[in-house]
Design a protein around this motif. Structure first.
Motif, mmCIF file in Angstrom:
data_model
loop_
_atom_site.group_PDB
_atom_site.id
_atom_site.type_symbol
_atom_site.label_atom_id
_atom_site.label_comp_id
_atom_site.label_asym_id
_atom_site.label_seq_id
_atom_site.Cartn_x
_atom_site.Cartn_y
_atom_site.Cartn_z
ATOM 1 N N PHE A 140 0.696 -1.221 0.112
ATOM 2 C CA PHE A 140 -0.064 0.154 0.098
ATOM 3 C C PHE A 140 0.695 1.274 -0.078
ATOM 4 O O PHE A 140 0.239 2.323 -0.808
ATOM 5 C CB PHE A 140 -1.039 -0.094 1.232
ATOM 6 N N ALA A 141 1.937 1.288 0.636
ATOM 7 C CA ALA A 141 2.939 2.319 0.619
ATOM 8 C C ALA A 141 3.574 2.664 -0.622
ATOM 9 O O ALA A 141 3.648 3.925 -1.083
ATOM 10 C CB ALA A 141 4.025 2.132 1.633
ATOM 11 N N VAL A 142 3.743 1.657 -1.515
ATOM 12 C CA VAL A 142 4.165 2.011 -2.862
ATOM 13 C C VAL A 142 3.040 2.537 -3.695
ATOM 14 O O VAL A 142 3.116 3.549 -4.515
ATOM 15 C CB VAL A 142 4.636 0.542 -3.415
ATOM 16 N N SER A 143 1.909 1.773 -3.553
ATOM 17 C CA SER A 143 0.529 2.592 -4.309
ATOM 18 C C SER A 143 0.529 3.995 -3.906
ATOM 19 O O SER A 143 -0.049 4.556 -4.496
ATOM 20 C CB SER A 143 -0.702 1.663 -4.142
ATOM 21 N N GLY A 144 0.523 4.356 -2.630
ATOM 22 C CA GLY A 144 0.348 5.558 -2.116
ATOM 23 C C GLY A 144 1.077 6.652 -2.895
ATOM 24 O O GLY A 144 0.826 7.576 -3.191
ATOM 25 N N GLU A 145 2.536 6.097 -3.005
ATOM 26 C CA GLU A 145 3.430 7.166 -3.681
ATOM 27 C C GLU A 145 2.929 7.385 -5.173
ATOM 28 O O GLU A 145 2.947 8.520 -5.310
ATOM 29 C CB GLU A 145 4.877 6.522 -3.720
ATOM 30 N N ILE A 146 2.620 6.204 -5.768
ATOM 31 C CA ILE A 146 2.038 6.420 -7.105
ATOM 32 C C ILE A 146 0.944 7.284 -7.356
ATOM 33 O O ILE A 146 0.849 8.018 -7.941
ATOM 34 C CB ILE A 146 2.108 4.852 -7.812
ATOM 35 N N ALA A 147 0.052 7.067 -6.255
ATOM 36 C CA ALA A 147 -1.180 7.554 -6.269
ATOM 37 C C ALA A 147 -0.881 9.222 -6.055
ATOM 38 O O ALA A 147 -1.449 10.186 -6.801
ATOM 39 C CB ALA A 147 -2.235 7.251 -5.210
ATOM 40 N N ARG A 148 -0.274 9.458 -5.263
ATOM 41 C CA ARG A 148 0.434 10.907 -5.148
ATOM 42 C C ARG A 148 0.658 11.623 -6.214
ATOM 43 O O ARG A 148 0.752 12.783 -6.706
ATOM 44 C CB ARG A 148 1.224 11.138 -3.823
ATOM 45 N N HIS A 149 1.654 11.037 -6.910
ATOM 46 C CA HIS A 149 2.304 11.386 -8.196
ATOM 47 C C HIS A 149 1.179 11.820 -9.061
ATOM 48 O O HIS A 149 1.237 12.906 -9.643
ATOM 49 C CB HIS A 149 3.200 10.276 -8.638
ATOM 50 N N TRP A 150 0.022 10.853 -9.150
ATOM 51 C CA TRP A 150 -0.807 11.149 -10.168
ATOM 52 C C TRP A 150 -1.777 12.443 -9.715
ATOM 53 O O TRP A 150 -2.206 13.458 -10.419
ATOM 54 C CB TRP A 150 -1.828 9.896 -10.411
#
Ligand code: MN
Length: 257
Positions: A140-150
């Motif tokens: 979830f931490a990795v997905s959170g970073e990708i979501a923040r980028h978008w």
């Protein structure tokens, strides 16, 4: 200027995916969490009209607090934007759902519907889902970073009115992912089955089960295919369901109506 961001989900306010979003988004602005008080997955875009809604301040882990609502994901967005939040949010983010929301499934998805509700308000939105959740890998931490980028890109560039971005992210590290694909929705054929069982009074009841759905005419630019091949999939979705293509043809029927 501080940016207000509304976070929600369909897995309930205490779901780890929502906390991961709060962790990732805290640096972007003021994070507000308004989410269902328990799991409402596959509630689609349902809203509550025959019952009152309750909203209760709730702690989320050590760092955050939020408001738990006794309703659906779409209820949470509606109530938050109308009533609970001090300001109209600049962005609504829903997730992180443990499991993909690709293809036809977006119609059933509470996660995507929460984001779609925001776009009906004219607020840009992002739905975030993780293909497979492994608690040991902290995916979830990795997905959170990708979501923040978008989210940063959306805040900078904006989205057309009525449009949301639907993100589906493979499990694992960022290095293990093949890249990002901009995709369209796959169409599924479901192989649903209902288990027919007997209740203690001898009456039948029915439980939805069955195998995985099948992608119709799979192609690399479809969300489900890109995700299965190890890519982050980003699909723009609109709540306008008008079938423009057939509207033109339908006009040929006009003389018969
Ligand atoms: Mn869910």
């Amino acid at each position: 200027m501080t940016v207000d961001i509304l976070l929600t989900n369909d897995d309930g306010i205490h779901a780890p995916g929502l906390k991961a979003l709060a962790d990732a988004f805290a640096v972007l602005g003021t994070v507000h969490v308004v989410a269902p008080d328990s799991e409402r997955s596959a509630f689609g875009h349902a809203i509550t009209t025959a019952h009152p809604l309750r909203a209760a301040e709730t702690r989320i882990g050590q760092k955050f607090s939020g408001i738990a609502v006794s309703g659906t994901p779409a209820d949470c967005v509606k109530l938050a934007v109308n009533t609970l939040l001090p300001n109209r949010p600049s962005l609504v983010v829903a997730g992180i759902n443990p499991g993909p929301n690709t293809g036809t499934n977006v119609l059933y998805s509470g996660t995507v519907s929460a984001a779609r509700e925001a776009t009906i308000f004219g607020i840009p939105a992002l739905a975030v889902s993780l293909r497979k959740y492994d608690p040991a890998e902290k995916d979830f931490a990795v997905s959170g970073e990708i979501a923040r980028h978008w989210a940063e890109m959306i805040l900078e560039r904006g989205l057309p009115a009525g449009v949301l971005l639907n993100l589906n992210i493979p499990a694992g590290t960022r290095e293990g992912m093949k890249g990002t694909r901009l995709t369209r929705l796959a169409r599924y054929r479901y192989h649903d089955r209902y288990d027919i069982r007997k209740d203690p009074r001898g009456r039948n009841y029915y439980w939805l089960t069955g195998e995985d759905a099948e992608v119709l005419s799979p192609a690399p630019d479809m969300d489900a295919v890109a995700l299965d091949n190890g890519y982050v999939s980003v699909t723009p979705l609109s709540y306008d369901l008008t079938c423009e293509g057939f509207l033109t043809e339908l006009k040929a029927w006009e003389k018969f109506v």
